[in-house]
Scaffold this motif. Sequence first.
Motif, PDB file in Angstrom:
ATOM      1  N   VAL A 155       0.536  -1.443  -0.543  1.00 48.40           N
ATOM      2  CA  VAL A 155       0.229  -0.150  -0.304  1.00 48.40           C
ATOM      3  C   VAL A 155       1.078   0.861   0.131  1.00 48.40           C
ATOM      4  CG1 VAL A 155      -1.793   1.312   1.332  1.00 48.40           C
ATOM      5  CG2 VAL A 155      -2.007  -1.212   1.112  1.00 48.40           C
ATOM      6  N   LYS A 156       0.558   2.147  -1.079  1.00 49.02           N
ATOM      7  CA  LYS A 156       1.285   4.018  -0.729  1.00 49.02           C
ATOM      8  C   LYS A 156       0.296   4.631   0.230  1.00 49.02           C
ATOM      9  CE  LYS A 156       1.028   3.596  -5.619  1.00 49.02           C
ATOM     10  NZ  LYS A 156       0.606   4.318  -6.956  1.00 49.02           N
ATOM     11  N   PRO A 157       1.265   5.496   1.103  1.00 48.04           N
ATOM     12  CA  PRO A 157       2.525   5.907   0.629  1.00 48.04           C
ATOM     13  C   PRO A 157       3.917   4.651   0.811  1.00 48.04           C
ATOM     14  CG  PRO A 157       2.498   6.605   2.600  1.00 48.04           C
ATOM     15  CD  PRO A 157       1.098   5.904   1.847  1.00 48.04           C
ATOM     16  N   PHE A 158       4.815   4.150   0.230  1.00 51.34           N
ATOM     17  CA  PHE A 158       5.659   3.200   0.393  1.00 51.34           C
ATOM     18  C   PHE A 158       6.625   3.148   1.282  1.00 51.34           C
ATOM     19  CE2 PHE A 158       4.686   3.113  -4.397  1.00 51.34           C
ATOM     20  CZ  PHE A 158       4.351   1.674  -4.539  1.00 51.34           C
ATOM     21  N   GLN A 159       6.258   2.064   2.595  1.00 52.30           N
ATOM     22  CA  GLN A 159       7.491   1.766   3.443  1.00 52.30           C
ATOM     23  C   GLN A 159       9.227   1.379   2.835  1.00 52.30           C
ATOM     24  OE1 GLN A 159       4.464   1.451   5.760  1.00 52.30           O
ATOM     25  NE2 GLN A 159       5.218   3.020   6.759  1.00 52.30           N
ATOM     26  N   ALA A 160      10.002   1.672   3.181  1.00 48.63           N
ATOM     27  CA  ALA A 160      10.577   0.853   2.331  1.00 48.63           C
ATOM     28  C   ALA A 160      11.040  -0.620   2.303  1.00 48.63           C
ATOM     29  CB  ALA A 160      12.242   1.697   2.652  1.00 48.63           C
ATOM     30  N   GLU A 161      11.260  -0.171   3.749  1.00 48.35           N
ATOM     31  CA  GLU A 161      10.741  -2.372   4.534  1.00 48.35           C
ATOM     32  C   GLU A 161       9.863  -2.888   4.099  1.00 48.35           C
ATOM     33  OE1 GLU A 161      12.839  -5.119   5.882  1.00 48.35           O
ATOM     34  OE2 GLU A 161      14.033  -2.573   6.049  1.00 48.35           O
ATOM     35  N   ARG A 162       8.782  -2.601   3.989  1.00 44.01           N
ATOM     36  CA  ARG A 162       7.335  -3.301   3.641  1.00 44.01           C
ATOM     37  C   ARG A 162       7.848  -3.616   2.218  1.00 44.01           C
ATOM     38  NH1 ARG A 162       5.058  -7.422   2.715  1.00 44.01           N
ATOM     39  NH2 ARG A 162       2.371  -6.673   2.002  1.00 44.01           N
ATOM     40  N   VAL A 163       8.403  -2.463   1.264  1.00 47.42           N
ATOM     41  CA  VAL A 163       8.441  -3.170  -0.126  1.00 47.42           C
ATOM     42  C   VAL A 163       9.608  -4.535  -0.357  1.00 47.42           C
ATOM     43  CG1 VAL A 163       9.760  -2.188  -2.015  1.00 47.42           C
ATOM     44  CG2 VAL A 163       8.024  -0.743  -0.970  1.00 47.42           C
ATOM     45  N   LEU A 164      10.052  -3.263   0.532  1.00 48.03           N
ATOM     46  CA  LEU A 164      11.522  -5.107   0.352  1.00 48.03           C
ATOM     47  C   LEU A 164      11.345  -5.776   1.084  1.00 48.03           C
ATOM     48  CD1 LEU A 164      14.645  -2.764   1.867  1.00 48.03           C
ATOM     49  CD2 LEU A 164      14.209  -3.985  -0.871  1.00 48.03           C
ATOM     50  N   GLU A 165      10.416  -6.744   1.771  1.00 50.39           N
ATOM     51  CA  GLU A 165       9.381  -7.891   2.866  1.00 50.39           C
ATOM     52  C   GLU A 165       9.002  -8.603   1.830  1.00 50.39           C
ATOM     53  OE1 GLU A 165       5.765  -8.077   5.832  1.00 50.39           O
ATOM     54  OE2 GLU A 165       7.270  -7.040   6.634  1.00 50.39           O
ATOM     55  N   ALA A 166       8.015  -7.395   0.939  1.00 46.71           N
ATOM     56  CA  ALA A 166       7.395  -8.296  -0.088  1.00 46.71           C
ATOM     57  C   ALA A 166       8.329  -8.807  -1.377  1.00 46.71           C
ATOM     58  CB  ALA A 166       6.190  -7.194  -0.354  1.00 46.71           C
ATOM     59  N   VAL A 167       9.092  -7.830  -1.931  1.00 46.56           N
ATOM     60  CA  VAL A 167      10.073  -8.441  -2.772  1.00 46.56           C
ATOM     61  C   VAL A 167      10.918  -9.880  -3.190  1.00 46.56           C
ATOM     62  CG1 VAL A 167      11.869  -7.914  -4.236  1.00 46.56           C
ATOM     63  CG2 VAL A 167      10.464  -6.378  -4.062  1.00 46.56           C
ATOM     64  N   ARG A 168      11.094  -9.709  -1.301  1.00 49.02           N
ATOM     65  CA  ARG A 168      12.322 -10.766  -0.889  1.00 49.02           C
ATOM     66  C   ARG A 168      10.823 -11.857   0.124  1.00 49.02           C
ATOM     67  NH1 ARG A 168      14.285  -7.328   3.922  1.00 49.02           N
ATOM     68  NH2 ARG A 168      15.990  -6.531   2.228  1.00 49.02           N
ATOM     69  N   LYS A 169      10.071 -11.859  -0.423  1.00 47.78           N
ATOM     70  CA  LYS A 169       9.157 -13.289  -0.096  1.00 47.78           C
ATOM     71  C   LYS A 169       8.613 -13.498  -1.503  1.00 47.78           C
ATOM     72  CE  LYS A 169       4.409 -12.571   1.547  1.00 47.78           C
ATOM     73  NZ  LYS A 169       2.981 -12.267   1.706  1.00 47.78           N
ATOM     74  N   VAL A 170       8.733 -12.617  -2.405  1.00 46.77           N
ATOM     75  CA  VAL A 170       8.344 -13.515  -3.604  1.00 46.77           C
ATOM     76  C   VAL A 170       9.030 -13.977  -4.424  1.00 46.77           C
ATOM     77  CG1 VAL A 170       7.314 -12.338  -5.434  1.00 46.77           C
ATOM     78  CG2 VAL A 170       6.081 -11.793  -3.624  1.00 46.77           C
ATOM     79  N   VAL A 171      10.469 -13.273  -4.671  1.00 52.86           N
ATOM     80  CA  VAL A 171      11.627 -13.378  -5.469  1.00 52.86           C
ATOM     81  C   VAL A 171      12.552 -14.694  -4.830  1.00 52.86           C
ATOM     82  CG1 VAL A 171      10.935 -11.896  -7.437  1.00 52.86           C
ATOM     83  CG2 VAL A 171      12.673 -11.177  -5.134  1.00 52.86           C
ATOM     84  N   GLY A 172      12.437 -14.144  -3.143  1.00 56.90           N
ATOM     85  CA  GLY A 172      13.056 -15.691  -2.377  1.00 56.90           C
ATOM     86  C   GLY A 172      14.719 -14.732  -2.179  1.00 56.90           C
TER      87      GLY A 172
END
Length: 120
Positions: A103-120
Motif C-alpha cells: 500500500v502507498k505511501p510505500f515504506q521501504a522495509e515493507r517493499v523489500l519484505e514483499a519483494v524478498r518473500k516473492v522472489v526469495g
Amino acid sequence: MANRVLIVDDAAFMRMMIKDILSKNGYEVVGEAENGVKAIEKYKELTPDLVLMDITMPEMDGIQAVKNIKAIDGNAKVIMCSAMGQQAMVIESIQAGAKDFIVKPFQAERVLEAVRKVVG
C-alpha cells in the motif's frame, strides 16, 4: 545475479521511489511502464523476474494487466501496489495472480519484505 524488476505505475514519482528503494538494495530495475498496456509489452520484451504493478492506471488497470501477463507466463511474479487499501481490490489482485500487495505511501522495509518473500 540481481533480480530483474519491472516497475509499473502511472506516476513517475512513484516509479522513481520504488526504483530508488530496489536499486539501493541490490535489485536491478530493467524497465518501467506507465500503464497496463505498456506493462504487457515490456514484460514480453524484458522477461523480468518480478513486476511491481500499480492497480489504478489509464488505458488498462493493473488487475487486467496481471491477468494478461499471467496468460503469457504462468510463472510470472507480480506484486500489486495501490493507494487504495480496498479489500475487494486486494482480493481481486490475488485472484488475478498477484503474489503480494503493498500500500502507498510505500515504506521501504515493507517493499523489500514483499519483494524478498516473492522472489526469495
